[in-house]
Scaffold this motif. Structure first.
Motif, PDB file in Angstrom:
ATOM      1  N   ASP A   1      54.720  52.823  77.296  1.00  0.00           N
ATOM      2  CA  ASP A   1      56.165  52.988  77.373  1.00  0.00           C
ATOM      3  C   ASP A   1      56.626  53.649  78.670  1.00  0.00           C
ATOM      4  O   ASP A   1      57.796  54.006  78.802  1.00  0.00           O
ATOM      5  CB  ASP A   1      56.687  53.757  76.157  1.00  0.00           C
ATOM      6  CG  ASP A   1      56.051  55.129  76.014  1.00  0.00           C
ATOM      7  OD1 ASP A   1      55.249  55.509  76.895  1.00  0.00           O
ATOM      8  OD2 ASP A   1      56.352  55.816  75.026  1.00  0.00           O
ATOM      9  N   ASP A   2      55.718  53.795  79.654  1.00  0.00           N
ATOM     10  CA  ASP A   2      56.194  54.286  80.949  1.00  0.00           C
ATOM     11  C   ASP A   2      56.816  53.124  81.722  1.00  0.00           C
ATOM     12  O   ASP A   2      56.404  51.964  81.571  1.00  0.00           O
ATOM     13  CB  ASP A   2      55.057  54.943  81.742  1.00  0.00           C
ATOM     14  CG  ASP A   2      53.942  53.979  82.065  1.00  0.00           C
ATOM     15  OD1 ASP A   2      53.351  53.408  81.109  1.00  0.00           O
ATOM     16  OD2 ASP A   2      53.654  53.744  83.245  1.00  0.00           O
ATOM     17  N   ASP A   3      57.814  53.438  82.522  1.00  0.00           N
ATOM     18  CA  ASP A   3      58.568  52.385  83.210  1.00  0.00           C
ATOM     19  C   ASP A   3      57.695  51.528  84.121  1.00  0.00           C
ATOM     20  O   ASP A   3      57.925  50.325  84.253  1.00  0.00           O
ATOM     21  CB  ASP A   3      59.718  52.993  84.028  1.00  0.00           C
ATOM     22  CG  ASP A   3      60.862  53.446  83.133  1.00  0.00           C
ATOM     23  OD1 ASP A   3      60.673  53.527  81.903  1.00  0.00           O
ATOM     24  OD2 ASP A   3      61.954  53.717  83.673  1.00  0.00           O
TER      25      ASP A   3
ATOM     26  N   CYS B   1      56.333  42.933  82.669  1.00  0.00           N
ATOM     27  CA  CYS B   1      57.374  41.913  82.893  1.00  0.00           C
ATOM     28  C   CYS B   1      56.988  40.981  84.040  1.00  0.00           C
ATOM     29  O   CYS B   1      57.124  39.765  83.939  1.00  0.00           O
ATOM     30  CB  CYS B   1      58.702  42.562  83.262  1.00  0.00           C
ATOM     31  SG  CYS B   1      59.540  43.357  81.904  1.00  0.00           S
ATOM     32  N   LEU B   2      56.541  41.575  85.149  1.00  0.00           N
ATOM     33  CA  LEU B   2      56.167  40.779  86.324  1.00  0.00           C
ATOM     34  C   LEU B   2      55.059  39.795  85.956  1.00  0.00           C
ATOM     35  O   LEU B   2      55.126  38.601  86.274  1.00  0.00           O
ATOM     36  CB  LEU B   2      55.696  41.710  87.450  1.00  0.00           C
ATOM     37  CG  LEU B   2      55.381  41.040  88.779  1.00  0.00           C
ATOM     38  CD1 LEU B   2      56.659  40.576  89.478  1.00  0.00           C
ATOM     39  CD2 LEU B   2      54.614  41.983  89.721  1.00  0.00           C
TER      40      LEU B   2
ATOM     41  N   ILE C   1      56.002  48.978  81.854  1.00  0.00           N
ATOM     42  CA  ILE C   1      56.956  47.976  81.348  1.00  0.00           C
ATOM     43  C   ILE C   1      57.254  46.953  82.447  1.00  0.00           C
ATOM     44  O   ILE C   1      57.221  45.748  82.230  1.00  0.00           O
ATOM     45  CB  ILE C   1      58.264  48.664  80.877  1.00  0.00           C
ATOM     46  CG1 ILE C   1      57.979  49.553  79.655  1.00  0.00           C
ATOM     47  CG2 ILE C   1      59.344  47.632  80.560  1.00  0.00           C
ATOM     48  CD1 ILE C   1      59.150  50.454  79.249  1.00  0.00           C
ATOM     49  N   SER C   2      57.479  47.465  83.649  1.00  0.00           N
ATOM     50  CA  SER C   2      57.839  46.596  84.753  1.00  0.00           C
ATOM     51  C   SER C   2      56.672  45.701  85.187  1.00  0.00           C
ATOM     52  O   SER C   2      56.850  44.505  85.453  1.00  0.00           O
ATOM     53  CB  SER C   2      58.307  47.482  85.907  1.00  0.00           C
ATOM     54  OG  SER C   2      58.509  46.750  87.047  1.00  0.00           O
TER      55      SER C   2
ATOM     56  N   LEU D   1      51.900  43.823  95.284  1.00  0.00           N
ATOM     57  CA  LEU D   1      52.155  42.887  94.188  1.00  0.00           C
ATOM     58  C   LEU D   1      50.911  42.561  93.387  1.00  0.00           C
ATOM     59  O   LEU D   1      50.943  42.546  92.158  1.00  0.00           O
ATOM     60  CB  LEU D   1      52.716  41.573  94.755  1.00  0.00           C
ATOM     61  CG  LEU D   1      54.224  41.483  94.940  1.00  0.00           C
ATOM     62  CD1 LEU D   1      54.570  40.237  95.744  1.00  0.00           C
ATOM     63  CD2 LEU D   1      54.958  41.453  93.600  1.00  0.00           C
TER      64      LEU D   1
ATOM     65  N   HIS E   1      51.351  52.971  90.484  1.00  0.00           N
ATOM     66  CA  HIS E   1      51.489  51.919  91.502  1.00  0.00           C
ATOM     67  C   HIS E   1      50.660  52.151  92.758  1.00  0.00           C
ATOM     68  O   HIS E   1      50.249  51.205  93.405  1.00  0.00           O
ATOM     69  CB  HIS E   1      52.955  51.779  91.923  1.00  0.00           C
ATOM     70  CG  HIS E   1      53.796  51.051  90.922  1.00  0.00           C
ATOM     71  ND1 HIS E   1      55.022  51.507  90.510  1.00  0.00           N
ATOM     72  CD2 HIS E   1      53.590  49.902  90.253  1.00  0.00           C
ATOM     73  CE1 HIS E   1      55.536  50.661  89.639  1.00  0.00           C
ATOM     74  NE2 HIS E   1      54.682  49.684  89.455  1.00  0.00           N
TER      75      HIS E   1
ATOM     76  N   LYS F   1      54.237  38.632  82.937  1.00  0.00           N
ATOM     77  CA  LYS F   1      54.667  37.599  81.976  1.00  0.00           C
ATOM     78  C   LYS F   1      55.453  36.494  82.684  1.00  0.00           C
ATOM     79  O   LYS F   1      55.397  35.334  82.299  1.00  0.00           O
ATOM     80  CB  LYS F   1      55.528  38.210  80.868  1.00  0.00           C
ATOM     81  CG  LYS F   1      54.762  39.122  79.907  1.00  0.00           C
ATOM     82  CD  LYS F   1      53.503  38.504  79.313  1.00  0.00           C
ATOM     83  CE  LYS F   1      53.762  37.605  78.122  1.00  0.00           C
ATOM     84  NZ  LYS F   1      52.461  37.095  77.566  1.00  0.00           N
ATOM     85  N   GLN F   2      56.177  36.893  83.743  1.00  0.00           N
ATOM     86  CA  GLN F   2      56.957  35.897  84.479  1.00  0.00           C
ATOM     87  C   GLN F   2      56.054  34.920  85.253  1.00  0.00           C
ATOM     88  O   GLN F   2      56.436  33.780  85.489  1.00  0.00           O
ATOM     89  CB  GLN F   2      57.887  36.645  85.444  1.00  0.00           C
ATOM     90  CG  GLN F   2      59.079  35.851  85.923  1.00  0.00           C
ATOM     91  CD  GLN F   2      60.033  36.713  86.753  1.00  0.00           C
ATOM     92  OE1 GLN F   2      59.825  37.916  86.913  1.00  0.00           O
ATOM     93  NE2 GLN F   2      61.068  36.108  87.281  1.00  0.00           N
TER      94      GLN F   2
ATOM     95  N   GLU G   1      48.911  54.105  80.886  1.00  0.00           N
ATOM     96  CA  GLU G   1      49.924  54.216  81.940  1.00  0.00           C
ATOM     97  C   GLU G   1      49.454  53.440  83.174  1.00  0.00           C
ATOM     98  O   GLU G   1      48.255  53.188  83.338  1.00  0.00           O
ATOM     99  CB  GLU G   1      50.116  55.684  82.348  1.00  0.00           C
ATOM    100  CG  GLU G   1      50.781  56.542  81.293  1.00  0.00           C
ATOM    101  CD  GLU G   1      50.778  58.008  81.719  1.00  0.00           C
ATOM    102  OE1 GLU G   1      51.862  58.559  81.941  1.00  0.00           O
ATOM    103  OE2 GLU G   1      49.673  58.584  81.835  1.00  0.00           O
TER     104      GLU G   1
END
Lengths: 245, 245
Positions: free
Chosen positions: B173-175, B182-183, B178-179, B153, B8, B185-186, B5
């Motif tokens: 699988d916690d949000d 994504c950040l 996932i987020s 960030l 933030h 990988k971008q 997990e």
């Protein structure tokens, strides 16, 4: 130039100042989406309530009572928190007392912090929200309801989408806004693909629930009004009832 | 399969359970990066301390004292928090008492929650951290130090990068995970472009500071050791001093 900030969860509210700002509360799955549906159906006003027991009392004052915890309708209440329930024409002209796991809590907490206005945001009315925020000419804060004080994907994604519409009007240089905007830009053409991975979509799946709620709540701009707090109630001052495309 | 997990900010720690988990604390700009540099220079051990006054007392016990608040070295201390300061060969074999705005606080808070291990993560040693986490065979939590309890960030980006290395080993699988993924990988091919937009990079700019610190701290895998907590101290059990490429 005005400033817009994004707050990932109500647990972080004490770190921010909301005084005299426009606050947009968002709980995409499902409270703020469902509230928009209710006003489109012609509901008169919605009273956000913290606790189910408190909510139940309003039955005696001729309120429809709606309550959800952990994504499920609480037994003994008239309604739960699915947008489809609130399309029932029977609700037209009625008052609703409403308590949900995250959305109504976020609204109540924001109200305690002296904002200028509290607006109800969802993808269903996102362009109307952006327009209304810009018309206020005040700094703004997007408050994600999250899930039990934790970060969630769908509210952050909405935050990114709203920031995208506000970017020519406001500075957005806090890290939470930058990141939410990045997330949205990566998925703007397929919001559902990322929201389907979210813990809340998985929660619906595990409960064998109406996952149509997810697709419904990701529709953009089917309404052109913005519900907002007035005293203790959420009302729809712009009254464009029945505007669903 | 194990679970990883991401948290933030330390403000959200009360929502999580760290018991018997591997916790990776990360403060990219700059505490955990700087700690890695210190161990590469041959520092013996680092004592994370909450308050500057408390930190100062360790001068009498033959510690080097280092303190930073709001990105600036506190007057009266031997050192601040820039990685370059900790490359001084004079530090070899020394003990350091260290207090910073976010990183040392996150370490102290995590320690109070009974984790199995607390590891010091940075881009400088990221592959070693991933390898070490997988070797523990325990659920893991990535704790971002953030900025004064707010989201940042660069720590989230590191979280996404570490998750990328752990994805075949663990469920994520916690949000928040996932987020973060994504950040990452971008921006994986240009971390600096997004970190330069961050509030902390802007803080350095406003202070007219060594913004070389940003480029330095985004280098990947220049070290192959993982500092970790042992009792009250951070030590480098793997002792690959001088491994900088």
């Amino acid at each position: 130039m005005k400033k817009v900030e994004l707050i990932h969860t109500p647990a972080l509210l004490p770190l921010y100042n909301l005084t005299d700002k426009t606050v947009i509360v968002v709980d995409i799955l499902r409270a703020t989406s469902t509230m928009c549906v209710a006003f489109n159906t012609g509901v008169n006003k919605i009273l956000p309530v913290s606790l189910p027991d408190e909510c139940k009392m309003f039955k005696d004052f001729d309120f429809i009572i709606a309550a959800e915890r952990n994504a499920v309708k609480i037994p003994g209440f008239d309604m739960g928190n699915s947008p489809f329930e609130f399309e029932n024409p029977f609700l037209s002209g009625k008052n609703i007392a409403f308590t949900t796991t995250n959305g109504t809590k976020a609204i109540k907490l924001a109200k305690a912090m002296n904002p200028s206005k509290i607006l109800i945001g969802s993808f269903l009315n996102i362009s109307a929200v952006a327009k209304y925020v810009m018309a206020q000419d005040k700094d703004a804060v997007i408050l994600c309801a999250g899930w039990k004080d934790k970060y969630n994907l769908e509210d952050t994604l909405f935050g990114g989408a709203l920031l995208d519409k506000l970017q020519s009007w406001a500075v957005m240089d806090d890290d939470a806004s930058i990141s939410a905007h990045c997330l949205y830009k990566q998925y703007e053409n397929n919001l559902e693909s990322i929201v389907r991975k979210s813990s809340h979509a998985n929660r619906f799946k595990l409960l064998n629930m109406q996952t149509d709620d997810v697709s419904f709540c990701l529709q953009q701009d089917i309404y052109s009004f913005v519900p907002e707090m007035s005293g203790e109630y959420i009302v729809n001052t712009q009254e464009e009832v029945g505007s669903r495309a």
